[in-house]
Design a protein around this motif. Structure first.
Motif, PDB file in Angstrom:
ATOM      1  N   TYR A  24      -6.139  -4.587   5.843  1.00  0.00           N
ATOM      2  CA  TYR A  24      -6.166  -3.157   5.552  1.00  0.00           C
ATOM      3  C   TYR A  24      -7.159  -2.851   4.436  1.00  0.00           C
ATOM      4  CZ  TYR A  24      -4.073   1.330   4.085  1.00  0.00           C
ATOM      5  OH  TYR A  24      -3.843   2.638   3.763  1.00  0.00           O
ATOM      6  N   ASP A  25      -7.360  -3.828   3.571  1.00  0.00           N
ATOM      7  CA  ASP A  25      -8.396  -3.710   2.553  1.00  0.00           C
ATOM      8  C   ASP A  25      -8.796  -5.122   2.148  1.00  0.00           C
ATOM      9  OD1 ASP A  25      -6.461  -4.745   0.860  1.00  0.00           O
ATOM     10  OD2 ASP A  25      -6.570  -3.114  -0.601  1.00  0.00           O
ATOM     11  N   LEU A  45      -0.027   2.595   8.361  1.00  0.00           N
ATOM     12  CA  LEU A  45      -1.419   2.572   8.822  1.00  0.00           C
ATOM     13  C   LEU A  45      -1.940   1.156   9.051  1.00  0.00           C
ATOM     14  CD1 LEU A  45      -2.928   5.386   6.567  1.00  0.00           C
ATOM     15  CD2 LEU A  45      -2.040   5.570   8.872  1.00  0.00           C
ATOM     16  N   ILE A  46      -1.095   0.172   8.852  1.00  0.00           N
ATOM     17  CA  ILE A  46      -1.519  -1.213   9.101  1.00  0.00           C
ATOM     18  C   ILE A  46      -1.539  -1.472  10.607  1.00  0.00           C
ATOM     19  CG2 ILE A  46      -0.855  -3.633   8.856  1.00  0.00           C
ATOM     20  CD1 ILE A  46       0.349  -2.858   6.112  1.00  0.00           C
ATOM     21  N   GLY A  70       0.865   3.643   3.586  1.00  0.00           N
ATOM     22  CA  GLY A  70      -0.013   2.519   3.877  1.00  0.00           C
ATOM     23  C   GLY A  70       0.581   1.593   4.927  1.00  0.00           C
ATOM     24  N   ARG A 126      -7.726   0.438   9.827  1.00  0.00           N
ATOM     25  CA  ARG A 126      -6.600   1.320   9.523  1.00  0.00           C
ATOM     26  C   ARG A 126      -6.240   2.143  10.756  1.00  0.00           C
ATOM     27  NH1 ARG A 126      -7.869   2.917   3.244  1.00  0.00           N
ATOM     28  NH2 ARG A 126      -8.209   0.749   2.666  1.00  0.00           N
ATOM     29  N   ARG A 183     -11.458   3.912  12.122  1.00  0.00           N
ATOM     30  CA  ARG A 183     -10.362   2.940  12.202  1.00  0.00           C
ATOM     31  C   ARG A 183     -10.854   1.538  11.887  1.00  0.00           C
ATOM     32  NH1 ARG A 183      -6.367   4.548  17.160  1.00  0.00           N
ATOM     33  NH2 ARG A 183      -4.975   5.664  15.766  1.00  0.00           N
ATOM     34  N   ASP A 215      -5.399   4.983  11.240  1.00  0.00           N
ATOM     35  CA  ASP A 215      -5.442   6.374  10.835  1.00  0.00           C
ATOM     36  C   ASP A 215      -6.064   7.191  11.958  1.00  0.00           C
ATOM     37  OD1 ASP A 215      -5.141   8.457   9.161  1.00  0.00           O
ATOM     38  OD2 ASP A 215      -6.551   7.747   7.633  1.00  0.00           O
ATOM     39  N   TYR A 229       0.819  -1.214   0.000  1.00  0.00           N
ATOM     40  CA  TYR A 229       0.000   0.000   0.000  1.00  0.00           C
ATOM     41  C   TYR A 229       0.852   1.264   0.000  1.00  0.00           C
ATOM     42  CZ  TYR A 229      -3.227  -3.578   1.647  1.00  0.00           C
ATOM     43  OH  TYR A 229      -3.963  -4.720   1.786  1.00  0.00           O
TER      44      TYR A 229
END
Length: 455
Positions: A103-104, A62-63, A59, A134, A144, A136, A55
Motif C-alpha cells: 500500500y506504500d 483500501l488494501i 486505509g 490502492r 490504483r 481507491d 494505515y
RNA sequence: GUGGUUGUAGCUCAGCUGGUUAGAGCAUCAGAUUGUGGUUCUGAGGGUCGCCGGUUCGAACCCGGUCAGCCACCCCA
C-alpha cells in the motif's frame, strides 16, 4: 474476442511517457545518491498481517487483497465456506486471503528494518522507487497503481536529517525546474500541544483531520467539522486562534510560543521548527511554516513536510513526509526512530507537463537513421553504423529498401535529428550525405569522416 | 464505499423532436512524385454507435442494467 482492457485505475505507459517518467525518476535517484542514500526493493506483495492496521480504518479498506490459491480444492470445501462467512462479515481471514499488494513503501521498509536491523549500519539511509496499489476509486491525479519514491533515515534522532531531507526536496525540484514549489513544515508536537490545550490527546486525530482541510474548505467549514466531531465552542475558538496564525516564519514562531509555548510538547516542537527554519534560511527560501499542516498518517510524531506545486497549478501535494519515533515497534523492534520523505511522481509528471518543463532532448532516442537504398548500399551502411554504435552513438538502419518519402517520415516520427543517405552514387564515390532534418542542411562526407562525425 | 457525468472510425468530435445506406477533421494506405521529408492535390480502406436487455412498425438517440473513462465526496500520493 472482446476488445482487451486494463484494470480500472491502471495505465500503460508508451515510449514518450516512459522517457519523461525516467527523466523524473533519474533526477530524484541521483539526488538521493548524492546525499548518501542506498537503494532498496521489497516484494510487490506482503503478508496481509504486515499491512493491516497500519494505515487506519480507511486505509485497511483500501488494501488490495490477494485471493489464496487452491480454494477450489474439494477436500477443503467445508472449511473454505466457513472462512468465507467471516469475509462476508467484513473480517479478514488467512483461510481466504493471506497476502496483499503493498500500500506504500514505508511499512514494508519498517518490516525490512525490523527483520534485518542486526546487520544494518545505522543510521540506515535508504531510498526506494516502486509501484504501490490502492483499491481507491480513481480520479484526477489518483490511480490504483502508482509509483512512490521514498527516502528515509532510520536510527537517528538528529534534526540534521530533517535539514538534509528538506535540502533534497529543494535540489530535486530545482533540477526539475519547479522553482515556484513551496515546502511547508509543521510539527506533530505542536499539534499535540494544541490538542492538549483543547481537552486532551484523545482529540488529536479529530483535530488534525479537520484542520488539514483548511486550504480546501475554509475556516468556517473546518469549525463546523470540529463541532460535529464533538469539540466544545471554547475548544474550537482556541483552534481558530491557532489557525489564524500567519506572517513570516519568525512571526509564526512567536505567535505559536504565545499560544502553546507553555506546554512541554509545544515548546519542543516550536524549538525544532525554529532550528529547521534557521538552518535552511540561507539554502531554502521556499521553506514555509504552516500551522495548519497536519497530514493524515498517524505514525508521524515530529516534524512533518508537505511539498506543494507552484501556485497557479491546480495540483495539491507533490510530496510529503515526516518523523516517526517508533515505526519498527509495530514489528516487535522498539527504539528505532526515523524520518522520511516521499515524491509523488505521477503528480510531478502532470505539473511538469502543464508548465512545459520537460527538456526537449528527453524525447530523442535514436540520433541518426541510415537510409536503406539497396542491397550493396545497406551492407555498407550497416558496417558504418556498427562503427558509430561502438562509439556510443544511437543509430538505426531502415529495415528495408523503400521510397525516400517513407524513410524520411519514419525519421520524423521517431524524432531522429540526422539521416545518412548512402545510395548508388555515394557508394561508388565512397561518400555519403548527412542531412539534418530540422534545418534541411546537407553535407557530403567521406566514410572515414562519417564514423568520426559528432551526431 | 457514495453521488454526478460521458461512452459514435486508430485519435478529436458532429449526428435535429426516434425515421432509408451514420458523417467531418486529423491519422493510415495508394497515386500525382523511380534519389530528398515537412506544403498541396486526387482517391481508397476503416464503425455490431462500450456491452446486455427492454419500449417501438422502426433506436446511435428513449428506459433499465452492466462495464469503462472523467469529476466531486470520503481518504490520500
Amino acid at each position: 474476442m472482446a476488445k482487451p482492457t486494463i484494470p480500472q485505475g491502471t495505465r500503460d505507459f508508451g515510449p514518450e511517457v516512459v522517457r519523461k517518467r525516467t527523466y523524473i525518476l533519474n533526477t530524484i535517484r541521483s539526488v538521493f545518491e548524492l546525499y548518501g542514500f542506498q537503494p532498496l526493493e521489497t516484494p510487490a506483495m506482503e503478508n496481509l498481517d504486515t499491512l493491516m492496521g497500519k494505515y487506519g480504518e480507511e486505509g485497511d479498506k483500501l488494501i488490495f487483497k490477494i485471493l489464496n490459491n487452491g480454494l477450489d480444492n474439494p477436500e477443503k470445501e467445508k472449511q473454505v465456506r466457513e472462512e468465507f462467512e467471516k469475509v462476508l462479515q467484513g473480517k479478514n481471514t488467512k483461510g481466504i486471503t493471506e497476502r496483499a499488494l503493498k500500500y506504500d513503501l514505508t511499512i514494508p521498509f519498517a518490516r525490512y528494518v525490523a527483520m534485518n536491523h542486526p546487520q544494518l549500519v545505522f543510521p540506515f539511509k535508504r531510498y526506494q522507487v516502486q509501484p504501490v496499489w490502492r483499491a481507491d476509486r480513481p480520479q484526477k491525479g489518483r490511480y490504483r497503481e502508482f509509483y512512490q519514491c521514498d527516502a528515509d533515515v532510520v536510527g537517528s534522532h538528529s534534526l540534521f536529517n530533517e535539514v538534509e531531507l528538506a535540502a533534497i526536496y529543494h535540489e530535486v525540484f530545482t533540477r526539475l525546474g519547479l522553482t515556484g514549489y513551496e515546502l511547508r513544515i509543521n510539527s506533530r508536537k505542536v499539534l499535540a500541544a494544541l490538542a492538549e490545550s483543547c481537552g486532551g490527546a484523545d482529540n488529536m486525530t479529530d483535530i488534525t483531520v479537520a484542520i488539514d482541510k483548511l486550504d480546501k474548505i475554509g475556516l468556517e467549514k473546518v469549525k463546523e467539522e470540529l463541532v460535529s466531531r464533538g469539540l466544545s465552542n471554547d475548544q474550537v475558538s482556541i483552534i481558530e486562534k491557532y489557525l489564524n496564525i500567519s506572517g513570516t516564519n519568525e512571526e509564526i514562531l512567536s505567535s505559536l510560543t504565545a499560544l502553546i509555548g507553555y506546554s512541554a510538547d509545544g515548546e519542543k516542537g516550536i524549538s525544532e521548527l525554529s532550528y529547521l527554519s534557521s538552518q535552511l534560511a540561507t539554502h531554502n527560501s521556499q521553506l514555509k511554516l504552516d500551522p495548519a499542516l497536519a497530514r493524515g498518517l498517524n505514525y508521524y510524531t515530529g516534524i512533518i513536510f508537505e511539498a506543494k506545486a507552484p501556485a497557479g497549478v491546480k495540483m495539491g501535494s507533490i510530496g510529503g513526509g515526516g518523523r516517526y519515533d517508533d515505526l519498527t515497534g509495530l514489528f516487535g523492534v522498539p527504539g528505532i526512530p526515523g524520518v522520511g520523505i516521499s515524491f509523488g511522481v505521477d503528480r510531478i509528471y502532470d505539473v511538469l507537463e502543464e508548465l512545459q518543463l520537460f527538456p526537449a532532448d528527453v524525447q530523442v532516442g535514436t540520433r541518426v537513421l541510415f537510409f536503406n537504398l539497396g542491397e550493396a548500399e545497406s551492407q555498407k551502411s550497416f558496417e558504418l553504423l556498427q562503427q558509430l554504435r561502438q562509439r556510443g552513438i544511437r543509430g538505426e538502419l531502415y529495415h528495408e529498401n523503400a521510397k525516400f518519402d517513407r524513410q524520411f517520415k519514419y525519421a520524423e516520427k521517431k524524432n531522429i535529428p540526422f539521416v545518412v543517405i548512402l545510395g548508388e552514387k555515394e557508394l561508388a564515390a565512397q561518400t555519403c550525405n548527412i542531412k539534418e532534418l530540422a534545418t534541411g542542411q546537407q553535407q557530403s562526407v567521406s566514410f572515414t569522416d562519417l564514423i568520426r562525425h559528432n551526431f
